[in-house]
Design an enzyme around this catalytic site. Structure first.
Site, PDB file in Angstrom:
ATOM      1  N   ASN A  50       6.377 -49.835  34.973  1.00 14.78           N
ATOM      2  CA  ASN A  50       6.302 -51.157  33.554  1.00 14.78           C
ATOM      3  C   ASN A  50       6.239 -52.329  33.768  1.00 14.78           C
ATOM      4  O   ASN A  50       5.936 -52.965  34.964  1.00 14.78           O
ATOM      5  CB  ASN A  50       7.312 -50.294  32.754  1.00 14.78           C
ATOM      6  CG  ASN A  50       6.021 -50.362  31.402  1.00 14.78           C
ATOM      7  OD1 ASN A  50       5.650 -51.113  30.654  1.00 14.78           O
ATOM      8  ND2 ASN A  50       5.944 -49.063  31.005  1.00 14.78           N
ATOM      9  N   ARG A  51       6.718 -53.337  33.009  1.00 16.39           N
ATOM     10  CA  ARG A  51       6.241 -54.615  32.603  1.00 16.39           C
ATOM     11  C   ARG A  51       7.496 -55.660  32.444  1.00 16.39           C
ATOM     12  O   ARG A  51       8.445 -54.746  32.374  1.00 16.39           O
ATOM     13  CB  ARG A  51       5.429 -55.376  31.776  1.00 16.39           C
ATOM     14  CG  ARG A  51       3.888 -54.450  31.686  1.00 16.39           C
ATOM     15  CD  ARG A  51       3.149 -54.643  30.930  1.00 16.39           C
ATOM     16  NE  ARG A  51       2.011 -54.552  30.412  1.00 16.39           N
ATOM     17  CZ  ARG A  51       1.791 -52.942  30.331  1.00 16.39           C
ATOM     18  NH1 ARG A  51       2.349 -51.883  30.115  1.00 16.39           N
ATOM     19  NH2 ARG A  51       1.095 -53.008  30.788  1.00 16.39           N
ATOM     20  N   HIS A  76       4.181 -52.946  36.931  1.00 18.02           N
ATOM     21  CA  HIS A  76       4.284 -51.323  37.943  1.00 18.02           C
ATOM     22  C   HIS A  76       4.635 -52.161  39.598  1.00 18.02           C
ATOM     23  O   HIS A  76       3.973 -51.210  40.778  1.00 18.02           O
ATOM     24  CB  HIS A  76       3.166 -50.726  38.120  1.00 18.02           C
ATOM     25  CG  HIS A  76       3.081 -49.940  36.974  1.00 18.02           C
ATOM     26  ND1 HIS A  76       3.849 -49.939  36.284  1.00 18.02           N
ATOM     27  CD2 HIS A  76       1.612 -49.871  36.677  1.00 18.02           C
ATOM     28  CE1 HIS A  76       3.789 -49.053  35.692  1.00 18.02           C
ATOM     29  NE2 HIS A  76       2.288 -49.007  35.831  1.00 18.02           N
ATOM     30  N   HIS A 136       2.649 -42.161  38.360  1.00 17.27           N
ATOM     31  CA  HIS A 136       2.092 -42.149  37.505  1.00 17.27           C
ATOM     32  C   HIS A 136       0.919 -41.518  37.382  1.00 17.27           C
ATOM     33  O   HIS A 136      -0.900 -41.423  37.396  1.00 17.27           O
ATOM     34  CB  HIS A 136       0.894 -43.956  37.751  1.00 17.27           C
ATOM     35  CG  HIS A 136       0.951 -44.773  37.474  1.00 17.27           C
ATOM     36  ND1 HIS A 136       0.550 -43.989  35.920  1.00 17.27           N
ATOM     37  CD2 HIS A 136       1.024 -46.197  35.829  1.00 17.27           C
ATOM     38  CE1 HIS A 136      -0.111 -44.616  34.537  1.00 17.27           C
ATOM     39  NE2 HIS A 136       0.880 -45.925  35.334  1.00 17.27           N
ATOM     40  N   SER A 137       1.013 -40.407  37.123  1.00 15.57           N
ATOM     41  CA  SER A 137       0.093 -39.272  37.368  1.00 15.57           C
ATOM     42  C   SER A 137      -0.846 -39.038  36.371  1.00 15.57           C
ATOM     43  O   SER A 137       0.070 -39.216  35.058  1.00 15.57           O
ATOM     44  CB  SER A 137       0.311 -37.662  38.007  1.00 15.57           C
ATOM     45  OG  SER A 137       0.753 -38.155  39.207  1.00 15.57           O
ATOM     46  N   ASP A 184      -0.455 -46.595  24.933  1.00 14.17           N
ATOM     47  CA  ASP A 184       0.536 -47.332  25.976  1.00 14.17           C
ATOM     48  C   ASP A 184       1.873 -47.249  25.148  1.00 14.17           C
ATOM     49  O   ASP A 184       2.057 -48.937  24.961  1.00 14.17           O
ATOM     50  CB  ASP A 184      -0.652 -48.294  26.233  1.00 14.17           C
ATOM     51  CG  ASP A 184      -0.442 -48.762  27.596  1.00 14.17           C
ATOM     52  OD1 ASP A 184       0.755 -48.109  28.186  1.00 14.17           O
ATOM     53  OD2 ASP A 184      -0.395 -49.809  28.283  1.00 14.17           O
ATOM     54  N   GLN A 243       6.929 -42.891  29.497  1.00 14.05           N
ATOM     55  CA  GLN A 243       5.707 -44.368  29.044  1.00 14.05           C
ATOM     56  C   GLN A 243       4.489 -42.670  28.426  1.00 14.05           C
ATOM     57  O   GLN A 243       4.237 -42.435  29.257  1.00 14.05           O
ATOM     58  CB  GLN A 243       5.296 -44.958  29.438  1.00 14.05           C
ATOM     59  CG  GLN A 243       4.010 -46.076  28.866  1.00 14.05           C
ATOM     60  CD  GLN A 243       4.805 -47.082  28.384  1.00 14.05           C
ATOM     61  OE1 GLN A 243       5.920 -47.004  28.398  1.00 14.05           O
ATOM     62  NE2 GLN A 243       3.535 -48.087  28.149  1.00 14.05           N
ATOM     63  N   GLU A 299       5.237 -40.561  31.947  1.00 12.83           N
ATOM     64  CA  GLU A 299       6.058 -41.907  32.560  1.00 12.83           C
ATOM     65  C   GLU A 299       7.411 -41.499  32.274  1.00 12.83           C
ATOM     66  O   GLU A 299       7.804 -42.826  31.635  1.00 12.83           O
ATOM     67  CB  GLU A 299       5.540 -43.212  33.086  1.00 12.83           C
ATOM     68  CG  GLU A 299       3.765 -43.490  33.640  1.00 12.83           C
ATOM     69  CD  GLU A 299       3.318 -44.388  32.860  1.00 12.83           C
ATOM     70  OE1 GLU A 299       3.671 -45.304  33.861  1.00 12.83           O
ATOM     71  OE2 GLU A 299       2.596 -44.446  32.375  1.00 12.83           O
TER      72      GLU A 299
END
Length: 348
Positions: A79-80, A105, A178-179, A250, A285, A313
């Site tokens: 993430n951020r 990421h 992150h599938s 998101d 997420q 996620e």
């Protein structure tokens, strides 16, 4: 039970990439690669026993290069991170800005771009373990980090992902996978008809660049309320500022309770496939593949389309290092990190 190993191309520098296929003897097959520790394929039976690949991806290694997170391990930080910088123990660290002014990421050279070392074992429940040494300063993060991620295919048709790590200096650490899931098995079919439950009463409130403000939003009776089963398409186009901005979901959901517990369940009515998600992480997420990057081609040879997958996620909250009241997020010097996420598959 079986493990099969095959070449999966070469990196531009000539290093060989390997694909590992695990079979659990119960009509379920997992293919992963040491490039980015990625899930390439996950074959799961539907209600009639017919196999279908429930993760999106590509046909060739080259299609996974660059800013492409399909099936990948994410780290050091999923993430951020606000401003692509943080302060730790009185020192400021600068990271690559690969999402506007922020870091996303783990940066452009994060775990998803690394070539991991792989070791597979054909046990009663086959597994493959990937290990990586991330040196001090890589992508701007402190500490020499040794990470491992183990994928196990259980007899009960679970994909178990076990994360372990240790660092010689305190560092932010938030690994995830992150599938992109599509339980229909058809990569061209949208997921609007997939029913989803998430055990969360709150989400992190964010700015328009998806950086948390530090506040929380109650989901009750709103478009983010997945506490009871709800079709993804029901509120995906709701009159909600952030949903409109993102083109879908998101959002980081703050999972109820703690410890290892069930956090979510998805059901695809046409195939009958069910995916239950268990984790010990505090957040997840939900991303609904709102705007596929240009030129992305799926395993069917067709351009990838919006809303043909969803991601769940498991994670610490985004930008945790700037919010003292957010749980976890730092791996202390010399202290082992361990976390586990399980995706359990069945059909009804």
């Amino acid at each position: 039970m079986a493990v099969e190993t095959k070449p999966f191309g070469q990196l531009p520098d000539g290093r060989d990439v390997t694909a590992y296929t695990l079979s659990n003897g119960n009509n379920m097959f997992l293919t992963v690669t040491n490039y980015g520790c990625r899930i390439l394929s996950l074959q799961v039976p539907d209600r009639d026993g017919k196999l279908g690949d429930v993760v999106l991806g590509h046909r060739t290694l080259e299609e996974y290069f660059g800013a492409n997170y399909q099936g990948a391990a994410i780290g050091r930080w999923g993430n951020r991170i606000d401003g692509a910088a943080f302060t730790l123990e009185g020192r400021e660290y600068s990271l690559a800005k690969n999402d506007g002014q922020n870091s996303l990421h783990g940066g452009p050279g994060g775990f998803h771009q690394a070539l991991w070392q792989g070791h597979a074992q054909d046990d009663e429940e086959p597994w493959v373990r990937f290990t990586l040494k991330s040196p001090d300063g890589e992508e701007g993060f402190p500490g020499n980090l040794e990470a491992s991620i183990t994928y196990t295919l259980t007899k009960g048709n679970c994909l178990k992902i076990s994360y372990q790590a240790e660092s010689d200096a305190t560092t932010p650490y938030n690994p995830t996978n992150h599938s992109f899931f599509n339980l229909s098995g058809d990569p061209g079919k949208d997921v609007l008809g997939t029913s989803l439950t998430i055990n969360a009463q709150r989400v992190t409130q964010v700015r328009d660049d998806l950086i948390p403000t530090g506040q929380f939003i109650q989901v009750e009776n709103g478009p983010l309320d997945f506490r009871s089963p709800k079709l993804l398409g029901q509120d995906m186009f709701a009159d909600d500022h952030l949903i409109k901005l993102c083109g879908g979901y998101d959002h980081n959901f703050c999972i109820d309770s703690s410890g290892f517990r069930k956090i979510a369940e998805a059901y695809e009515p046409d195939s009958g496939r069910v995916m239950e998600v268990f984790t010990d992480m505090p957040g997840v997420q939900l991303y609904t593949f709102n705007r596929p990057g240009p030129g992305l081609t799926g395993k069917d040879g067709q351009p990838m389309r919006p809303h043909t997958a969803f991601c769940l996620e498991t994670q610490f909250y985004p930008d945790t290092m700037h919010h003292d009241h957010f749980p976890g997020g730092f791996l202390e010097k010399g202290q082992p990190f361990a976390s586990e996420t399980v995706y359990k598959f069945s059909a009804r």
